[in-house]
Design a protein around this motif. Structure first.
Motif, mmCIF file in Angstrom:
data_model
loop_
_atom_site.group_PDB
_atom_site.id
_atom_site.type_symbol
_atom_site.label_atom_id
_atom_site.label_comp_id
_atom_site.label_asym_id
_atom_site.label_seq_id
_atom_site.Cartn_x
_atom_site.Cartn_y
_atom_site.Cartn_z
ATOM 1 N N ARG A 149 -1.194 -42.539 -30.880
ATOM 2 C CA ARG A 149 -2.071 -42.693 -32.062
ATOM 3 C C ARG A 149 -3.422 -41.974 -31.849
ATOM 4 N N MET A 150 -3.950 -42.126 -30.655
ATOM 5 C CA MET A 150 -5.210 -41.472 -30.321
ATOM 6 C C MET A 150 -5.051 -39.948 -30.381
ATOM 7 N N PHE A 151 -3.920 -39.472 -29.893
ATOM 8 C CA PHE A 151 -3.648 -38.040 -29.879
ATOM 9 C C PHE A 151 -3.562 -37.494 -31.304
ATOM 10 N N TYR A 152 -2.846 -38.258 -32.194
ATOM 11 C CA TYR A 152 -2.714 -37.834 -33.577
ATOM 12 C C TYR A 152 -4.075 -37.800 -34.286
ATOM 13 N N LYS A 153 -4.919 -38.810 -34.020
ATOM 14 C CA LYS A 153 -6.264 -38.843 -34.624
ATOM 15 C C LYS A 153 -7.084 -37.635 -34.196
ATOM 16 N N PHE A 154 -6.942 -37.302 -32.892
ATOM 17 C CA PHE A 154 -7.694 -36.172 -32.363
ATOM 18 C C PHE A 154 -7.255 -34.870 -33.052
ATOM 19 N N ILE A 155 -5.934 -34.741 -33.197
ATOM 20 C CA ILE A 155 -5.388 -33.554 -33.860
ATOM 21 C C ILE A 155 -5.869 -33.484 -35.308
ATOM 22 N N PHE A 156 -5.882 -34.638 -35.968
ATOM 23 C CA PHE A 156 -6.316 -34.706 -37.369
ATOM 24 C C PHE A 156 -7.776 -34.270 -37.521
ATOM 25 N N LEU A 157 -8.633 -34.764 -36.639
ATOM 26 C CA LEU A 157 -10.054 -34.398 -36.664
ATOM 27 C C LEU A 157 -10.252 -32.908 -36.425
ATOM 28 N N LEU A 158 -9.446 -32.330 -35.489
ATOM 29 C CA LEU A 158 -9.542 -30.896 -35.233
ATOM 30 C C LEU A 158 -9.170 -30.087 -36.466
ATOM 31 N N VAL A 159 -8.107 -30.554 -37.145
ATOM 32 C CA VAL A 159 -7.666 -29.847 -38.351
ATOM 33 C C VAL A 159 -8.740 -29.899 -39.447
ATOM 34 N N VAL A 160 -9.295 -31.115 -39.619
ATOM 35 C CA VAL A 160 -10.327 -31.280 -40.657
ATOM 36 C C VAL A 160 -11.549 -30.427 -40.350
ATOM 37 N N THR A 161 -11.942 -30.460 -39.074
ATOM 38 C CA THR A 161 -13.112 -29.652 -38.653
ATOM 39 C C THR A 161 -12.853 -28.178 -38.869
ATOM 40 N N GLY A 162 -11.636 -27.735 -38.510
ATOM 41 C CA GLY A 162 -11.286 -26.334 -38.709
ATOM 42 C C GLY A 162 -11.347 -25.928 -40.173
ATOM 43 N N LEU A 163 -10.839 -26.810 -41.044
ATOM 44 C CA LEU A 163 -10.874 -26.520 -42.480
ATOM 45 C C LEU A 163 -12.311 -26.401 -42.990
ATOM 46 N N ILE A 164 -13.135 -27.281 -42.514
ATOM 47 C CA ILE A 164 -14.558 -27.238 -42.948
ATOM 48 C C ILE A 164 -15.214 -25.928 -42.527
ATOM 49 N N VAL A 165 -14.932 -25.539 -41.279
ATOM 50 C CA VAL A 165 -15.507 -24.282 -40.781
ATOM 51 C C VAL A 165 -14.999 -23.099 -41.599
ATOM 52 N N ILE A 166 -13.672 -23.102 -41.878
ATOM 53 C CA ILE A 166 -13.092 -21.999 -42.665
ATOM 54 C C ILE A 166 -13.715 -21.930 -44.061
ATOM 55 N N VAL A 167 -13.878 -23.097 -44.727
ATOM 56 C CA VAL A 167 -14.474 -23.133 -46.065
ATOM 57 C C VAL A 167 -15.900 -22.602 -46.052
ATOM 58 N N CYS A 168 -16.664 -22.995 -45.015
ATOM 59 C CA CYS A 168 -18.065 -22.533 -44.926
ATOM 60 C C CYS A 168 -18.130 -21.026 -44.744
ATOM 61 N N ILE A 169 -17.253 -20.502 -43.872
ATOM 62 C CA ILE A 169 -17.239 -19.052 -43.645
ATOM 63 C C ILE A 169 -16.854 -18.318 -44.910
ATOM 64 N N TRP A 170 -15.858 -18.835 -45.586
ATOM 65 C CA TRP A 170 -15.414 -18.189 -46.838
ATOM 66 C C TRP A 170 -16.518 -18.225 -47.898
ATOM 67 N N LYS A 171 -17.183 -19.359 -47.993
ATOM 68 C CA LYS A 171 -18.283 -19.528 -48.968
ATOM 69 C C LYS A 171 -19.394 -18.537 -48.693
ATOM 70 N N TRP A 172 -19.704 -18.367 -47.435
ATOM 71 C CA TRP A 172 -20.818 -17.481 -47.040
ATOM 72 C C TRP A 172 -20.498 -16.018 -47.318
ATOM 73 N N THR A 173 -19.240 -15.653 -47.002
ATOM 74 C CA THR A 173 -18.847 -14.250 -47.193
ATOM 75 C C THR A 173 -18.576 -13.930 -48.648
ATOM 76 N N ALA A 174 -18.206 -14.896 -49.468
ATOM 77 C CA ALA A 174 -17.869 -14.658 -50.871
ATOM 78 C C ALA A 174 -19.101 -14.508 -51.742
ATOM 79 N N ASP A 175 -20.257 -15.139 -51.404
ATOM 80 C CA ASP A 175 -21.475 -15.086 -52.232
ATOM 81 C C ASP A 175 -22.130 -13.724 -52.131
ATOM 82 N N ASP A 176 -22.933 -13.343 -53.204
ATOM 83 C CA ASP A 176 -23.657 -12.069 -53.222
ATOM 84 C C ASP A 176 -24.822 -12.135 -52.250
#
Length: 239
Positions: A9-36
């Motif tokens: 269970r601990m391992f799955y939670k850790f994996i879940f947090l990594l995925v969520v963190t990765g998504l947040i980072v990807i969204v921020c990078i995309w947002k930054w590069t997409a704006d004028d």
């Protein structure tokens, strides 16, 4: 067995947090590069703010124009006040002159009587009209002027009479004047007439005259007539 489940269970939670963190980072990078990028430039944004402020400034009140308007209004008020003052001054002066004339004419009437003053005034109008119309029928002059003055008029008429020109009298406006000697009456007169040659008007002279009368027998007759500029009786005239 329970410990293995707990670790999973601990391992799955850790994996879940990594995925969520990765998504947040990807969204921020995309947002930054997409704006004028230009919109994200603080210096450009600051420049736009200054430009907007500059544009707004002209919409304010123009002090120079306001001052010009105020000055114009002050000048107009000053001119109007000066005009009113001049009009009032001229009116007062005219009133004073009229009063002086009335007083002087009353003095004549008190000295010589109303009938004699009226006869003197008629004589002035007659002689001035004869002169301005250049009448050379000397019989019409007799009994209206002194012998000395008639002799002067005859000489002047001979020198200045123009046979080609025809004169027509327009107006004679008389006013009482102060005599130069006791026992005399003096009138001033504004005379206007026009001269025509072959039916065409060539000039419209206007002249001021001073006419002196002295008593001869029971009548007042003209003894002298002068213009203020001491020129000949023709005056300067106005076209």
């Amino acid at each position: 067995m329970r410990e293995d489940n707990h670790e999973k269970r601990m391992f799955y939670k850790f994996i879940f947090l990594l995925v969520v963190t990765g998504l947040i980072v990807i969204v921020c990078i995309w947002k930054w590069t997409a704006d004028d990028p230009k919109e994200q430039d603080p210096e450009e944004m600051f420049g736009k703010t200054e430009q907007q402020e500059d544009i707004k400034e002209p919409t304010g009140l123009d002090e120079a124009k306001i001052n010009d308007v105020l000055i114009d209004e002050e000048d107009k008020n000053s001119e109007a006040q000066e005009t009113n003052t001049n009009d009032a001054s001229q009116q007062n002066e005219q009133t004073e002159n009229n009063q002086e004339e009335a007083d002087l004419e009353q003095t004549y009437i008190n000295q010589y009587g109303k009938q004699e003053v009226g006869q003197a005034k008629e004589q002035v109008e007659k002689v001035l009209a004869l002169y301005l119309l250049q009448v050379t029928d000397w019989d019409k002059w007799e009994g209206a002027v002194t012998a000395n003055y008639l002799e002067n008029v005859q000489k002047e008429m001979t020198n200045f009479k123009d046979e080609k020109a025809k004169r027509e009298l327009d107006t004679i406006d008389l006013f009482v004047s102060q005599p130069l000697k006791d026992g005399e009456i003096m009138y001033g007169a504004y005379a206007t007439w026009h001269v025509t040659v072959k039916g065409k008007s060539t000039s419209k002279p206007m002249q001021l005259y001073y006419i002196t009368l002295q008593k001869e027998g029971d009548k007042w007759i003209v003894s002298n007539m002068v213009t203020p500029n001491n020129q000949n009786m023709e005056g300067e005239g106005k076209e």
